[in-house]
Design an enzyme around this catalytic site. Structure first.
Site, PDB file in Angstrom:
ATOM      1  CG  HIS A 222       6.599   2.687  -8.680  1.00 29.18           C
ATOM      2  ND1 HIS A 222       7.818   3.319  -8.771  1.00 29.18           N
ATOM      3  CD2 HIS A 222       5.687   3.648  -8.456  1.00 29.18           C
ATOM      4  CE1 HIS A 222       7.648   4.613  -8.591  1.00 29.18           C
ATOM      5  NE2 HIS A 222       6.365   4.855  -8.411  1.00 29.18           N
TER       6      HIS A 222
ATOM      7  CG  ASN B 246       3.542   8.879 -11.979  1.00 31.19           C
ATOM      8  OD1 ASN B 246       2.656   9.113 -12.797  1.00 31.19           O
ATOM      9  ND2 ASN B 246       3.331   8.861 -10.679  1.00 31.19           N
TER      10      ASN B 246
ATOM     11  CB  VAL C 282      10.332   5.874  -5.678  1.00 29.40           C
ATOM     12  CG1 VAL C 282      11.224   4.699  -5.290  1.00 29.40           C
ATOM     13  CG2 VAL C 282       9.814   6.581  -4.413  1.00 29.40           C
TER      14      VAL C 282
ATOM     15  NE  ARG D 114      -3.660  -2.219   2.459  1.00 28.99           N
ATOM     16  CZ  ARG D 114      -4.656  -2.610   1.654  1.00 28.99           C
ATOM     17  NH1 ARG D 114      -5.051  -1.819   0.676  1.00 28.99           N
ATOM     18  NH2 ARG D 114      -5.251  -3.770   1.827  1.00 28.99           N
ATOM     19  CG  ASP D 115       1.463   5.528  -2.341  1.00 30.41           C
ATOM     20  OD1 ASP D 115       2.036   5.504  -3.450  1.00 30.41           O
ATOM     21  OD2 ASP D 115       1.605   6.460  -1.526  1.00 30.41           O
ATOM     22  CB  ILE D 116       3.476   5.833   2.696  1.00 29.91           C
ATOM     23  CG1 ILE D 116       3.550   6.007   4.201  1.00 29.91           C
ATOM     24  CG2 ILE D 116       4.022   7.075   1.987  1.00 29.91           C
ATOM     25  CD1 ILE D 116       4.971   5.995   4.749  1.00 29.91           C
TER      26      ILE D 116
HETATM   27  P1  5GP Z   1       6.058   7.958  -7.942  1.00 31.98           P
HETATM   28  O1  5GP Z   1       5.819   9.392  -7.545  1.00 31.98           O
HETATM   29  O2  5GP Z   1       7.537   7.652  -8.046  1.00 31.98           O
HETATM   30  O3  5GP Z   1       5.286   7.525  -9.149  1.00 31.98           O
HETATM   31  O4  5GP Z   1       5.461   7.080  -6.775  1.00 31.98           O
HETATM   32  C1  5GP Z   1       6.125   6.881  -5.570  1.00 31.98           C
HETATM   33  C2  5GP Z   1       5.081   6.559  -4.544  1.00 31.98           C
HETATM   34  O5  5GP Z   1       5.726   6.027  -3.408  1.00 31.98           O
HETATM   35  C3  5GP Z   1       4.271   7.775  -4.071  1.00 31.98           C
HETATM   36  O6  5GP Z   1       2.898   7.579  -4.377  1.00 31.98           O
HETATM   37  C4  5GP Z   1       4.549   7.829  -2.575  1.00 31.98           C
HETATM   38  O7  5GP Z   1       3.406   8.191  -1.810  1.00 31.98           O
HETATM   39  C5  5GP Z   1       5.009   6.415  -2.277  1.00 31.98           C
HETATM   40  N1  5GP Z   1       5.913   6.321  -1.146  1.00 31.98           N
HETATM   41  C6  5GP Z   1       6.939   7.162  -0.821  1.00 31.98           C
HETATM   42  N2  5GP Z   1       7.568   6.748   0.279  1.00 31.98           N
HETATM   43  C7  5GP Z   1       6.939   5.616   0.678  1.00 31.98           C
HETATM   44  C8  5GP Z   1       7.148   4.709   1.777  1.00 31.98           C
HETATM   45  O8  5GP Z   1       8.061   4.861   2.598  1.00 31.98           O
HETATM   46  N3  5GP Z   1       6.305   3.669   1.868  1.00 31.98           N
HETATM   47  C9  5GP Z   1       5.283   3.453   0.976  1.00 31.98           C
HETATM   48  N4  5GP Z   1       4.503   2.390   1.153  1.00 31.98           N
HETATM   49  N5  5GP Z   1       5.068   4.274  -0.082  1.00 31.98           N
HETATM   50  C10 5GP Z   1       5.893   5.343  -0.215  1.00 31.98           C
END
Ligand code: 5GP
Length: 116
Positions: free
Chosen positions: A101, A88, A97, A30-32
């Protein structure tokens, strides 16, 4: 380093996460900071920094991520109402990140998908 992102630490269980699925190829958690009632990230275990960096040899793995998200949505009873999957890529895509994903967003009407 490319193989030491936050998500690699989650894969190695160095950082806790609410894991909902795992197999030899990927982990899903799950996303945080959820952007929908259901927001799950599907992350390959092989290092792939971005979709732009993905190679033809990784096509099956990328397909596995999409099919795992679809299967999870079906299992959770989310498929009939529908859901969104998003990857993304790089700065303008909003990637934060740099381990590729797939986001699964579901559980409510998500509105129109726009550039804003
Ligand atoms: P991006 O922006 O790279 O497409 O998505 C990265 C996602 O990772 C974001 O939706 C963000 O909320 C999530 N995220 C960032 N740090 C953490 C974490 O420590 N744990 C979890 N579960 N999700 C995270």
């Amino acid at each position: 380093m490319a193989d030491d992102t936050l998500f690699h630490k989650i894969i190695r269980r160095e950082i806790p996460a609410d894991v909902v699925y795992e197999d030899d190829h990927m982990i899903a958690f799950r996303d945080i900071a959820p952007q929908a009632p259901v927001h799950v990230l599907f992350v390959p275990k092989d290092t792939i920094p971005t979709l732009d960096a993905a190679q033809p040899s990784q096509a099956e793995l990328i397909g596995r991520l999409a099919l795992a998200a679809a299967e999870y949505a079906r299992q959770q009873g989310l498929a009939e109402d529908g859901y969104r999957v998003v990857m993304n890529c790089n700065d303008h895509g909003g990637q934060t990140v740099y381990q590729m994903h797939l986001h699964l967003l579901a559980g409510a009407p998500l509105g129109r998908f726009g550039a804003a």
